[in-house]
Design an enzyme around this catalytic site. Structure first.
Site, PDB file in Angstrom:
ATOM      1  N   HIS A  34       0.843  -1.275  -0.247  1.00 27.44           N
ATOM      2  CA  HIS A  34      -0.157  -0.062  -0.003  1.00 27.44           C
ATOM      3  C   HIS A  34       1.062   0.970  -0.009  1.00 27.44           C
ATOM      4  O   HIS A  34       2.350   1.104  -0.094  1.00 27.44           O
ATOM      5  CB  HIS A  34      -0.957  -0.108   1.066  1.00 27.44           C
ATOM      6  CG  HIS A  34      -0.267  -0.273   2.484  1.00 27.44           C
ATOM      7  ND1 HIS A  34       0.679   0.496   3.035  1.00 27.44           N
ATOM      8  CD2 HIS A  34      -0.384  -1.296   3.470  1.00 27.44           C
ATOM      9  CE1 HIS A  34       1.124   0.204   4.159  1.00 27.44           C
ATOM     10  NE2 HIS A  34       0.463  -1.129   4.399  1.00 27.44           N
ATOM     11  N   GLY A  36       1.886   2.977   2.175  1.00 21.55           N
ATOM     12  CA  GLY A  36       2.939   3.018   3.178  1.00 21.55           C
ATOM     13  C   GLY A  36       4.253   2.333   2.737  1.00 21.55           C
ATOM     14  O   GLY A  36       5.485   2.679   2.995  1.00 21.55           O
ATOM     15  N   HIS A  37       4.016   1.252   2.013  1.00 21.88           N
ATOM     16  CA  HIS A  37       5.193   0.577   1.609  1.00 21.88           C
ATOM     17  C   HIS A  37       5.869   1.503   0.459  1.00 21.88           C
ATOM     18  O   HIS A  37       7.076   1.472   0.349  1.00 21.88           O
ATOM     19  CB  HIS A  37       4.907  -0.893   1.079  1.00 21.88           C
ATOM     20  CG  HIS A  37       4.363  -1.842   1.983  1.00 21.88           C
ATOM     21  ND1 HIS A  37       2.995  -2.245   1.964  1.00 21.88           N
ATOM     22  CD2 HIS A  37       4.842  -2.217   3.030  1.00 21.88           C
ATOM     23  CE1 HIS A  37       2.706  -2.833   2.826  1.00 21.88           C
ATOM     24  NE2 HIS A  37       3.683  -3.104   3.697  1.00 21.88           N
ATOM     25  N   LYS A 151       5.782   3.351  11.435  1.00 18.96           N
ATOM     26  CA  LYS A 151       4.443   2.686  11.963  1.00 18.96           C
ATOM     27  C   LYS A 151       4.786   1.282  12.744  1.00 18.96           C
ATOM     28  O   LYS A 151       4.006   1.297  13.869  1.00 18.96           O
ATOM     29  CB  LYS A 151       3.658   2.131  10.524  1.00 18.96           C
ATOM     30  CG  LYS A 151       2.884   1.079  10.591  1.00 18.96           C
ATOM     31  CD  LYS A 151       1.447   1.533  11.030  1.00 18.96           C
ATOM     32  CE  LYS A 151       0.305   0.331  11.211  1.00 18.96           C
ATOM     33  NZ  LYS A 151       0.892  -1.081  11.053  1.00 18.96           N
ATOM     34  N   ASP A 152       5.878   0.700  12.372  1.00  8.26           N
ATOM     35  CA  ASP A 152       6.379  -0.102  13.278  1.00  8.26           C
ATOM     36  C   ASP A 152       7.360   0.443  14.089  1.00  8.26           C
ATOM     37  O   ASP A 152       8.659  -0.241  13.783  1.00  8.26           O
ATOM     38  CB  ASP A 152       6.383  -1.532  12.389  1.00  8.26           C
ATOM     39  CG  ASP A 152       5.514  -1.988  11.760  1.00  8.26           C
ATOM     40  OD1 ASP A 152       4.360  -2.685  12.346  1.00  8.26           O
ATOM     41  OD2 ASP A 152       5.429  -1.775  10.518  1.00  8.26           O
ATOM     42  N   GLN A 155       9.978  -1.924  16.160  1.00 10.20           N
ATOM     43  CA  GLN A 155      10.732  -2.896  15.082  1.00 10.20           C
ATOM     44  C   GLN A 155      11.845  -1.997  14.432  1.00 10.20           C
ATOM     45  O   GLN A 155      13.052  -2.286  14.376  1.00 10.20           O
ATOM     46  CB  GLN A 155       9.912  -3.392  14.033  1.00 10.20           C
ATOM     47  CG  GLN A 155      10.534  -3.949  12.619  1.00 10.20           C
ATOM     48  CD  GLN A 155       9.529  -4.351  11.788  1.00 10.20           C
ATOM     49  OE1 GLN A 155       8.967  -5.328  11.593  1.00 10.20           O
ATOM     50  NE2 GLN A 155       9.230  -3.861  10.731  1.00 10.20           N
ATOM     51  N   VAL A 178       2.560   6.711   6.841  1.00  7.18           N
ATOM     52  CA  VAL A 178       1.375   7.170   6.186  1.00  7.18           C
ATOM     53  C   VAL A 178       0.254   6.566   6.434  1.00  7.18           C
ATOM     54  O   VAL A 178      -0.086   5.623   6.763  1.00  7.18           O
ATOM     55  CB  VAL A 178       1.640   6.543   4.653  1.00  7.18           C
ATOM     56  CG1 VAL A 178       0.675   6.905   3.492  1.00  7.18           C
ATOM     57  CG2 VAL A 178       3.154   7.005   4.147  1.00  7.18           C
TER      58      VAL A 178
HETATM   59  P1  AMP Z   1       5.076  -5.161   6.263  1.00  7.59           P
HETATM   60  O1  AMP Z   1       4.805  -5.481   4.974  1.00  7.59           O
HETATM   61  O2  AMP Z   1       3.920  -4.797   7.290  1.00  7.59           O
HETATM   62  O3  AMP Z   1       6.248  -6.004   7.205  1.00  7.59           O
HETATM   63  O4  AMP Z   1       5.918  -3.499   6.337  1.00  7.59           O
HETATM   64  C1  AMP Z   1       6.907  -3.490   5.697  1.00  7.59           C
HETATM   65  C2  AMP Z   1       7.496  -2.178   5.776  1.00  7.59           C
HETATM   66  O5  AMP Z   1       6.609  -1.132   5.350  1.00  7.59           O
HETATM   67  C3  AMP Z   1       7.898  -2.101   7.593  1.00  7.59           C
HETATM   68  O6  AMP Z   1       8.981  -1.054   7.277  1.00  7.59           O
HETATM   69  C4  AMP Z   1       6.757  -1.106   7.890  1.00  7.59           C
HETATM   70  O7  AMP Z   1       7.019  -0.321   9.069  1.00  7.59           O
HETATM   71  C5  AMP Z   1       6.468  -0.232   6.574  1.00  7.59           C
HETATM   72  N1  AMP Z   1       4.794   0.202   6.791  1.00  7.59           N
HETATM   73  C6  AMP Z   1       3.884  -0.401   6.920  1.00  7.59           C
HETATM   74  N2  AMP Z   1       2.778   0.296   6.822  1.00  7.59           N
HETATM   75  C7  AMP Z   1       3.296   1.552   6.917  1.00  7.59           C
HETATM   76  C8  AMP Z   1       2.934   2.899   7.086  1.00  7.59           C
HETATM   77  N3  AMP Z   1       1.521   3.061   7.110  1.00  7.59           N
HETATM   78  N4  AMP Z   1       3.535   4.096   6.856  1.00  7.59           N
HETATM   79  C9  AMP Z   1       4.882   3.903   6.720  1.00  7.59           C
HETATM   80  N5  AMP Z   1       5.474   2.562   6.655  1.00  7.59           N
HETATM   81  C10 AMP Z   1       4.684   1.432   6.773  1.00  7.59           C
END
Ligand code: AMP
Length: 281
Positions: A34, A36-37, A151-152, A155, A178
């Site tokens: 999405h 964010g990614h 967001k994390d 982590q 985001v």
């Molecule tokens: P994930 O696919 O959930 O493991 O997330 C992959 C990366 O995208 C991680 O570094 C997350 O922190 C980041 N991420 C996920 N959602 C968001 C968001 N809303 N805003 C910014 N980064 C994000």
């Protein structure tokens, strides 16, 4: 944009890019991409990466028994289209966990400090799974700029610790959260929310926003800030795991008159867990 499926091909592509004088940018994800990614892909370009690699791998090590490993969304074609649209040069998407964890795999990489509180209490095996897979990805990618979302937040702090403690040649960047226009932080897990739960989920960012406003008006009492955030979250969610302000680097309880805090929340709506945070500084 190149798509590779094996660790050896991923390593070779990053190595070749560096040999051509390029700077590798690494965006580790579990897919279901999405905005964010994709902000991390854009962020990699903005940070000076000239070869941007996205990894898409639903890492079984970071899911506990009973979590959503099997139902986690895996829309690979749509993900690849988004990576391409944002100018990624390479996607590493192993087809099978056995590619990352072949027979005999027996190592865990664990940050023992920042991993313990908050998320670490509620998901005790989670961060060990994250730091193990991220170490593998860093070893395959080689020296690079690696982008993670705030967001994390915990982590991100853990990965920063990992890189510092183990002298890894990685430049870790924590990128802004985001959000949807109404404030909900984007998450691949938001698709699990019913329309009614989606409305209630907003109480998390709303609660944290209340505390941020109070902080901006000069409130420095940690208990009051936490209580202020907690109130709307308690009213809307089925269960709160935590709403807690901690030191943004160590995750230790804050000092008396803190100048910097991060306020983090995790709460459940039905079977879906929602997390969010706000930095107060
Ligand atoms: P994930 O696919 O959930 O493991 O997330 C992959 C990366 O995208 C991680 O570094 C997350 O922190 C980041 N991420 C996920 N959602 C968001 C968001 N809303 N805003 C910014 N980064 C994000």
């Amino acid at each position: 944009m190149e798509l590779v499926k094996t660790p050896a091909d991923f390593r070779a592509a990053c190595e070749a890019a560096r040999q051509q004088g390029k700077t590798v940018g690494l965006v580790p994800t579990m897919g279901a991409l999405h905005a964010g990614h994709t902000s991390l892909i854009d962020g990699a370009h903005a940070a000076g990466a000239t070869f941007v690699a996205v990894t898409i791998f639903v890492n079984p090590l970071q899911f506990a028994e009973g979590e959503d490993l099997n139902k986690y969304p895996r829309p690979l074609e749509a993900d690849l289209a988004q990576c391409k649209a944002h100018g990624a040069d390479l996607v590493f998407a192993p087809d099978d966990p056995g590619v990352m964890y072949p027979k005999g795999f027996g190592t865990e990489v664990k940050v023992t400090t920042v991993s313990k509180p908050l998320e670490g209490e509620y998901r005790p095996s989670h961060f060990g799974g994250v730091t193990t897979v991220v170490t593998k990805l860093f070893n395959l990618a080689g020296p690079c700029i690696a982008l993670f979302g705030r967001k994390d937040y915990q982590q991100w702090r853990i990965i920063d610790r990992l890189v510092t403690d183990l002298d890894m040649p990685i430049d870790v960047r924590g990128m802004p959260i985001v959000r949807e226009p109404d404030g909900l932080a984007l998450s691949s897990r938001n698709v699990y929310l019913s329309a009614e739960e989606r409305k209630r989920a907003l109480a998390l960012s709303h609660g944290l926003g209340r505390a941020r406003d109070a902080w901006q008006d000069g409130e420095r009492d940690v208990q009051r800030l936490q209580a202020m955030a907690r109130e709307p979250i308690e009213a809307a969610f089925d269960q709160i795991d935590y709403v807690a302000a901690v030191d943004p680097d160590t995750f230790a309880p804050p000092e008396e008159a803190p100048t910097r805090l991060v306020l983090l929340g995790a709460a459940q709506l039905g079977r879906t867990r929602v997390i969010d945070n706000v930095e107060l500084s």
